[in-house]
Design a protein around this motif. Structure first.
Motif, short mmCIF file in Angstrom:
data_model
loop_
_atom_site.label_atom_id
_atom_site.label_comp_id
_atom_site.label_asym_id
_atom_site.label_seq_id
_atom_site.Cartn_x
_atom_site.Cartn_y
_atom_site.Cartn_z
N CYS A 19 5.01 -3.28 1.64
CA CYS A 19 3.66 -3.36 1.11
C CYS A 19 3.27 -4.81 0.83
CB CYS A 19 3.54 -2.52 -0.15
SG CYS A 19 1.84 -2.21 -0.63
N PHE A 20 4.22 -5.61 0.35
CA PHE A 20 3.92 -7.01 0.02
C PHE A 20 3.58 -7.80 1.28
CE2 PHE A 20 4.38 -11.27 -1.67
CZ PHE A 20 3.78 -11.14 -2.91
N ILE A 21 4.27 -7.51 2.38
CA ILE A 21 3.91 -8.17 3.66
C ILE A 21 2.49 -7.77 4.04
CG2 ILE A 21 4.40 -8.30 6.13
CD1 ILE A 21 7.38 -8.08 5.41
N GLY A 22 2.15 -6.50 3.87
CA GLY A 22 0.80 -6.05 4.14
C GLY A 22 -0.23 -6.78 3.29
N ALA A 23 0.10 -7.00 2.01
CA ALA A 23 -0.80 -7.72 1.11
C ALA A 23 -0.98 -9.17 1.57
CB ALA A 23 -0.27 -7.66 -0.32
N MET A 24 0.10 -9.79 2.03
CA MET A 24 -0.02 -11.17 2.53
C MET A 24 -0.89 -11.21 3.77
SD MET A 24 3.61 -13.09 1.75
CE MET A 24 4.63 -12.02 2.77
N LYS A 25 -0.76 -10.23 4.65
CA LYS A 25 -1.60 -10.17 5.85
C LYS A 25 -3.07 -9.96 5.46
CE LYS A 25 1.95 -8.68 9.11
NZ LYS A 25 2.41 -7.63 10.02
N PHE A 26 -3.31 -9.16 4.44
CA PHE A 26 -4.68 -8.96 3.97
C PHE A 26 -5.26 -10.28 3.46
CE2 PHE A 26 -7.63 -8.33 0.46
CZ PHE A 26 -8.64 -7.62 1.10
N VAL A 27 -4.50 -11.01 2.65
CA VAL A 27 -4.95 -12.30 2.13
C VAL A 27 -5.23 -13.26 3.29
CG1 VAL A 27 -4.22 -14.35 0.82
CG2 VAL A 27 -3.86 -12.06 -0.13
N ALA A 28 -4.36 -13.26 4.30
CA ALA A 28 -4.55 -14.12 5.47
C ALA A 28 -5.85 -13.75 6.18
CB ALA A 28 -3.37 -14.01 6.42
N SER A 29 -6.17 -12.47 6.25
CA SER A 29 -7.39 -12.04 6.94
C SER A 29 -8.65 -12.46 6.19
CB SER A 29 -7.39 -10.52 7.14
OG SER A 29 -7.71 -9.85 5.92
N GLN A 30 -8.49 -12.81 4.92
CA GLN A 30 -9.62 -13.25 4.10
C GLN A 30 -9.73 -14.77 4.06
OE1 GLN A 30 -11.61 -10.65 2.56
NE2 GLN A 30 -10.34 -9.64 4.09
N GLY A 31 -9.03 -15.46 4.99
CA GLY A 31 -9.12 -16.91 5.07
C GLY A 31 -7.88 -17.65 4.62
N GLY A 32 -6.82 -16.94 4.31
CA GLY A 32 -5.57 -17.59 3.93
C GLY A 32 -4.81 -18.03 5.16
N PRO A 33 -3.68 -18.70 4.98
CA PRO A 33 -2.89 -19.13 6.13
C PRO A 33 -2.33 -17.93 6.90
CG PRO A 33 -1.69 -19.53 4.09
CD PRO A 33 -3.06 -19.06 3.71
N LYS A 34 -2.15 -18.08 8.18
CA LYS A 34 -1.61 -17.02 9.04
C LYS A 34 -0.19 -16.67 8.63
CE LYS A 34 -1.00 -15.99 14.01
NZ LYS A 34 -0.65 -14.65 13.76
N VAL A 35 0.10 -15.40 8.58
CA VAL A 35 1.44 -14.92 8.24
C VAL A 35 2.28 -14.97 9.51
CG1 VAL A 35 2.78 -12.95 7.42
CG2 VAL A 35 0.55 -13.45 6.39
#
Length: 141
Positions: A59-75
């Motif tokens: 789930c935490f990897i999924g959360a990081m991917k969500f943050v990346a999709s909102q303009g964060g660095p690419k996972v």
């Protein structure tokens, strides 16, 4: 707080820590065993802490991917999260758990990785479920 539920699942456990847990669709069917450290026999099977660690990690990897999709660095594709989950008696009585997430984001500068993990910690459902009850440590490795 209200939640707009987009997905729902159900699992039933029988026999407690030395029983079985099955999802209603049968896609997960696990034999449960109590670890020797908690007074059980150990042996073949899983325990709730292992299942929690696996779920939190994914789930935490999924959360990081969500943050990346909102303009964060690419996972990075080879990202991994290892959840170290502990259980034991609490000083206040009863039992409690501890969590430390070992977060590997290969190729991402440490400061960017730390910022991504901290933002993910704010949106991850497992992090939100444990907030103010379980001290979750985020470790960039």
């Amino acid at each position: 707080m209200s939640v707009n539920v987009l997905y729902h699942t159900r699992a039933t456990a029988t026999g407690g820590r030395d029983g079985r847990a099955v999802t209603e669709d049968g896609s997960l069917d696990v034999k449960l065993t109590t670890p020797k450290e908690l007074g059980g026999g150990g042996g073949a099977g899983n325990n709730p802490e292992q299942l929690f660690a696996a779920g939190y990690s994914a789930c935490f990897i999924g959360a990081m991917k969500f943050v990346a999709s909102q303009g964060g660095p690419k996972v990075p594709a080879d990202t991994s999260v290892t959840a170290d989950v502990g259980i034991g008696p609490r000083s206040e009585g009863g039992f409690g758990i501890t969590v430390a997430l070992q977060i590997s984001l290969p190729g991402l500068p440490h400061a960017e990785a730390q910022a991504l993990a901290e933002k993910a910690h704010q949106v991850c459902p497992y992090s939100n479920a444990t907030r103010n009850n379980v001290d979750v440590k985020l470790n960039i490795v």
